[in-house]
Design a protein around this motif. Structure first.
Motif, mmCIF file in Angstrom:
data_model
loop_
_atom_site.group_PDB
_atom_site.id
_atom_site.type_symbol
_atom_site.label_atom_id
_atom_site.label_comp_id
_atom_site.label_asym_id
_atom_site.label_seq_id
_atom_site.Cartn_x
_atom_site.Cartn_y
_atom_site.Cartn_z
ATOM 1 N N SER A 98 0.874 -1.181 0.000
ATOM 2 C CA SER A 98 0.000 0.000 0.000
ATOM 3 C C SER A 98 0.906 1.224 0.000
ATOM 4 O O SER A 98 1.952 1.233 0.646
ATOM 5 C CB SER A 98 -0.943 0.016 1.206
ATOM 6 O OG SER A 98 -0.216 0.110 2.416
ATOM 7 N N SER A 100 1.665 5.300 0.456
ATOM 8 C CA SER A 100 1.300 6.550 1.110
ATOM 9 C C SER A 100 2.058 7.684 0.437
ATOM 10 O O SER A 100 3.255 7.882 0.677
ATOM 11 C CB SER A 100 1.634 6.499 2.603
ATOM 12 O OG SER A 100 1.314 7.716 3.238
ATOM 13 N N ASP A 107 0.245 9.375 7.287
ATOM 14 C CA ASP A 107 -0.357 9.485 5.961
ATOM 15 C C ASP A 107 -0.921 10.879 5.727
ATOM 16 O O ASP A 107 -1.446 11.527 6.634
ATOM 17 C CB ASP A 107 -1.486 8.456 5.811
ATOM 18 C CG ASP A 107 -0.983 7.025 5.923
ATOM 19 O OD1 ASP A 107 0.146 6.756 5.479
ATOM 20 O OD2 ASP A 107 -1.720 6.180 6.463
ATOM 21 N N PRO A 110 -5.774 8.828 2.574
ATOM 22 C CA PRO A 110 -5.858 7.370 2.693
ATOM 23 C C PRO A 110 -4.929 6.681 1.698
ATOM 24 O O PRO A 110 -4.767 7.115 0.565
ATOM 25 C CB PRO A 110 -7.334 7.078 2.362
ATOM 26 C CG PRO A 110 -8.056 8.344 2.729
ATOM 27 C CD PRO A 110 -7.108 9.447 2.394
ATOM 28 N N ARG A 111 -4.327 5.596 2.148
ATOM 29 C CA ARG A 111 -3.350 4.894 1.315
ATOM 30 C C ARG A 111 -4.004 4.260 0.086
ATOM 31 O O ARG A 111 -5.191 3.974 0.066
ATOM 32 C CB ARG A 111 -2.652 3.807 2.138
ATOM 33 C CG ARG A 111 -1.819 4.361 3.265
ATOM 34 C CD ARG A 111 -1.145 3.248 4.049
ATOM 35 N NE ARG A 111 -0.560 3.768 5.274
ATOM 36 C CZ ARG A 111 0.026 3.033 6.209
ATOM 37 N NH1 ARG A 111 0.109 1.721 6.043
ATOM 38 N NH2 ARG A 111 0.515 3.591 7.291
ATOM 39 N N ASN A 141 -7.955 5.073 -3.694
ATOM 40 C CA ASN A 141 -8.022 4.871 -2.242
ATOM 41 C C ASN A 141 -9.467 4.888 -1.759
ATOM 42 O O ASN A 141 -10.414 4.980 -2.560
ATOM 43 C CB ASN A 141 -7.162 5.918 -1.511
ATOM 44 C CG ASN A 141 -7.644 7.344 -1.740
ATOM 45 O OD1 ASN A 141 -8.754 7.582 -2.213
ATOM 46 N ND2 ASN A 141 -6.803 8.303 -1.385
ATOM 47 N N SER A 142 -9.628 4.806 -0.452
ATOM 48 C CA SER A 142 -10.980 4.711 0.115
ATOM 49 C C SER A 142 -11.793 5.977 -0.090
ATOM 50 O O SER A 142 -13.024 5.966 0.054
ATOM 51 C CB SER A 142 -10.897 4.389 1.613
ATOM 52 O OG SER A 142 -10.165 5.391 2.311
ATOM 53 N N ALA A 143 -11.116 7.075 -0.440
ATOM 54 C CA ALA A 143 -11.825 8.324 -0.754
ATOM 55 C C ALA A 143 -12.279 8.355 -2.205
ATOM 56 O O ALA A 143 -12.950 9.314 -2.619
ATOM 57 C CB ALA A 143 -10.925 9.519 -0.454
#
Length: 266
Positions: A98, A100, A107, A110-111, A141-143
């Motif tokens: 992952s 960063s 971070d 989000p990674r 990423n999660s965003a």
């Protein structure tokens, strides 16, 4: 003939490609142990950040710890060292990658998880320094954003000379505990002595050690930002210089970075 070894989710596949030999003139310059080193804040808003500093550099977390890496393609592909991807001792992928981007004491966003990893078969079989390159394609990423959405990407340069003004960057454990981006600037050189790799391996003065592996060597830093090598490590005092004062990396050529990028989809 070389083979591209690719690790993807959820399968492993291989691709055969032709590998050409790069021709270049012999050259030797630079001095082992001669360099300038300083911390390079890369995250916007951090004290000391320079707006012209390229942001597509970051810390790569793996199942074995961490390495350093940089984004070198608009297709969300990072480059690092092959020894951060394929463990020759266990003959298996390290996994768990992952990324960063612009890491600085934690971070920034989000990674980014990995989608696929690609190395040259010559690294898997021989472990030779000129093949110590790995490309990893990242997922959003999660965003929901890609790594290039946040940071853009660096250029690539191959089949260049051996005497170059280099800026090497990474997250070494011996300086800053791997929590801050460190930079060394020095002139690169090759070593034509038997067993030292000649023009296929670049050396430069730097005091970064473990954790800096895979970090980019950048030519024309803060302008064109061409990545022309990544940190491999240390070979020997005769070939590289004293440990902790000089390190080396694979010189990017049409025989390593080009087939890797073709296979990975740069």
């Amino acid at each position: 003939m070389n083979t591209i070894v690719k690790c993807g989710l959820p399968w492993l596949r291989t691709m055969a490609v032709l590998v050409g030999l790069a021709a270049a003139g012999m050259g030797s310059a630079g001095t082992p142990g001669v360099y300038t080193q300083y911390v390079e804040p890369i995250r916007p808003g951090v004290a000391g950040f320079n707006a012209s500093t390229p942001r597509p550099i970051g810390k790569l977390f793996t199942n074995a710890g961490w390495c350093s890496a940089s984004v070198i393609s608009p297709n969300n592909i990072i480059v690092t060292a092959a020894h951060c991807c394929w463990n020759r001792s266990t003959n298996a992928w390290i996994g768990g990658w992952s990324f960063s981007v612009a890491y600085h004491n934690g971070d920034w966003v989000p990674r980014f998880p990995w989608q696929s990893a690609t190395v040259l078969n010559s690294w898997r079989v021989n472990g030779d320094t000129p093949s110590d390159i790995c490309l990893i394609r990242l997922l959003p990423n999660s965003a929901g954003h890609t790594v290039t959405w946040y940071a853009g990407w660096l250029g690539r340069m191959w089949d260049g000379g051996t005497i170059l003004s280099q800026h090497a960057l990474g997250y070494p454990n011996n300086i800053g505990g791997g929590n801050t981006l460190q930079l060394c600037t020095a002139e690169s050189f090759s070593n034509a002595a038997a067993g030292c790799g000649g023009i296929s391996i670049l050396n430069m003065g730097c005091n970064m050690t473990f954790g800096a592996s895979g970090g980019p060597w950048i030519n024309r830093y803060r302008s064109n930002n061409y990545v022309d090598s990544v940190v491999h490590g240390w070979q020997s005092a005769a070939c590289t210089g004293a440990f902790g004062t000089t390190f080396n990396g694979p010189r990017f050529t049409s025989g390593n970075i080009v087939p890797l990028c073709t296979a990975a989809g740069c």
